[in-house]
Scaffold this active site. Structure first.
Site, short mmCIF file in Angstrom:
data_model
loop_
_atom_site.label_atom_id
_atom_site.label_comp_id
_atom_site.label_asym_id
_atom_site.label_seq_id
_atom_site.Cartn_x
_atom_site.Cartn_y
_atom_site.Cartn_z
N ARG A 53 -44.43 -158.34 14.47
CA ARG A 53 -44.74 -156.91 14.54
C ARG A 53 -43.51 -156.16 14.07
NH1 ARG A 53 -40.71 -156.10 17.02
NH2 ARG A 53 -41.40 -153.98 17.40
N GLY A 54 -43.62 -154.81 14.01
CA GLY A 54 -42.55 -154.02 13.41
C GLY A 54 -42.90 -153.85 11.93
N ALA A 55 -42.83 -152.60 11.46
CA ALA A 55 -43.36 -152.29 10.13
C ALA A 55 -42.82 -153.19 9.01
CB ALA A 55 -43.09 -150.81 9.83
N ASP A 114 -42.98 -146.26 11.51
CA ASP A 114 -43.99 -147.07 10.81
C ASP A 114 -44.47 -146.40 9.55
OD1 ASP A 114 -44.05 -148.06 13.70
OD2 ASP A 114 -45.21 -149.55 12.58
N ASN A 141 -44.21 -143.32 14.86
CA ASN A 141 -43.54 -144.47 15.49
C ASN A 141 -44.25 -144.77 16.80
OD1 ASN A 141 -41.40 -146.45 15.48
ND2 ASN A 141 -40.47 -145.32 17.16
O1 MRU Z 1 -46.52 -152.01 17.52
P1 MRU Z 1 -45.20 -152.45 16.97
O2 MRU Z 1 -44.40 -153.27 17.91
O3 MRU Z 1 -45.38 -153.11 15.61
O4 MRU Z 1 -44.41 -151.10 16.75
C1 MRU Z 1 -43.12 -151.15 16.22
C2 MRU Z 1 -42.49 -149.82 16.08
O5 MRU Z 1 -43.03 -148.82 16.45
C3 MRU Z 1 -41.17 -149.80 15.38
O6 MRU Z 1 -40.36 -148.77 15.88
C4 MRU Z 1 -41.40 -149.56 13.88
O7 MRU Z 1 -42.32 -150.48 13.36
C5 MRU Z 1 -40.15 -149.61 13.11
S1 MRU Z 1 -39.55 -151.26 12.97
C6 MRU Z 1 -38.09 -151.21 12.11
#
Ligand code: MRU
Length: 365
Positions: free
Chosen positions: A53-55, A242, A252
């Site tokens: 996960r994480g963009a 994101d 986000n």
């Molecule tokens: O649902 P997730 O865990 O994928 O959400 C992640 C976030 O909101 C992060 O802050 C975002 O993806 C930035 S990652 C560098």
């Protein structure tokens, strides 16, 4: 970054190149285990179930997923079907779309027989580029922390939300890159880590990776941030995103917007750290135009944690049958953002500053 002293990226190809491996983020911080992804279906499932996960990491995983799909079938129809399947996994992070568009554009002019190998190489390059972009974000954000330290002449307190750390990217993280660099250079600092309900990416992942790197941190409940800011205990807020629009509205993890409101009310600078592939230059109004992922109600009604006997368990925190809503992201309007820390420098969150900084990318979208 390191886990138990050993350097890792969050995704890497196996030595034979038959698959990629990732860290199973659903098990952290209680268990460190890797997961093998060897097909389109495995990549899509890993993204959907948040093993990854994480963009930026979602984008990198999708790029490899597309390459794996092309090994099975590489005609135009198969290419489109694989892109559609991966694009449908998570709707908010625009890095996913950018990574798929990137790999598709790279392989489409090639004969089908050459597409899988080319896609694999392009996926690896996307990973390397992510590491370089995040390093540049770190270099751009580091002077902000150093300046605060010079001004206040005491340890700097930084609040972050969710996990925009190296686990959310291929390495370094976005929000964490300036933090790691400042820490490595001896700037004394502490990170207030929002636990980040419902899935607790802050308490589970950000705390884990900061701890592994030796960065002092304090986990707080999501509702504590405003109180700490009111007491002057937070010097700056840095979060990831994101998707960021052409005028700087930033989606986000849910709860980010509330932190931005509290920061503005208390005069605390609020920064969003983003690599270029997180910008969506095709849209302007984030509240109206960014799709917000709705996730299962069980993430709200239940939590996962480690029992005293070390077993990991999922327990209910709401009455059986309780109705729950689970919007996974929110949008912080540009006017609440004091600066966007990017791989091209720090910019004001407005269309003019971003168009100046990103030139053709912003204009031709
Ligand atoms: O649902 P997730 O865990 O994928 O959400 C992640 C976030 O909101 C992060 O802050 C975002 O993806 C930035 S990652 C560098």
């Amino acid at each position: 970054m390191k886990v138990d002293g050993r350097a890792y990226r969050s995704i890497w190809p196996t030595p034979s190149g038959d698959a990629v491996e990732t860290i199973d983020q659903t098990l952290l911080p209680h268990r460190f285990a890797t997961r093998r992804i060897d097909s389109l279906e495995a990549a899509a499932a890993a993204i959907k179930t948040m093993v990854v996960r994480g963009a930026p990491l979602i984008g990198a995983t999708a790029a490899y997923g597309l390459a794996l799909a092309l090994r099975r079938s590489a005609g135009d129809a198969a290419l489109e079907a694989a892109c559609s399947a991966l694009a449908a996994t998570r709707p908010t992070a625009v890095n996913l779309r950018h990574a798929l568009d990137d790999v598709r554009a790279f392989v489409a002019p090639l004969p089908p027989s050459g597409r899988a190998a080319a896609a694999w190489a392009r996926a690896a390059a996307i990973c390397d580029e992510d590491v370089a972009l995040n390093r540049r974000i770190g270099e751009a954000g580091l002077p902000l922390i150093e300046a605060l330290h010079r001004k206040l002449a005491r340890p700097i307190n930084i609040l972050t939300h969710c996990n925009a750390g190296w686990l959310a990217t291929v390495d370094w993280g976005t929000a964490t890159a300036p933090i790691y660099m400042a820490h490595d250079r001896g700037v004394p600092l502490r990170v207030f880590v929002d636990e980040t309900r419902p899935r607790n990416q802050g308490a589970a992942l950000t705390a884990f990776e900061l701890g592994q790197h030796g960065v002092p941190y304090t986990v707080i409940v999501d509702n504590a941030g405003g109180h700490l800011m009111q007491r002057g205990l937070v010097d700056m807020v840095v979060v990831g995103a994101d998707r960021v629009t052409a005028r700087g509205d930033a989606a986000n993890k849910i709860g980010t917007y509330l932190k931005a409101l509290a920061a503005r009310a208390n005069g605390v600078p609020f920064y969003v750290a983003v690599p270029s592939p997180t910008f969506d230059w095709t849209i302007v109004d984030g509240v109206a135009e960014i799709p917000i992922e709705e996730r299962p109600a069980e993430e709200v009604t239940h939590v996962v944690g480690r029992l005293d006997d070390s077993r990991v368990a999922r327990v209910a925190v709401a009455p059986a049958g309780a109705e729950a809503a689970n919007p996974a992201f929110d949008v912080t309007p540009a006017e609440l953002i004091d600066g966007l820390i990017t791989d091209r420098g720090v910019f004001a969150a407005n269309a003019t500053a971003l168009a100046r900084g990103f030139g053709q990318a912003a204009i031709s979208a």
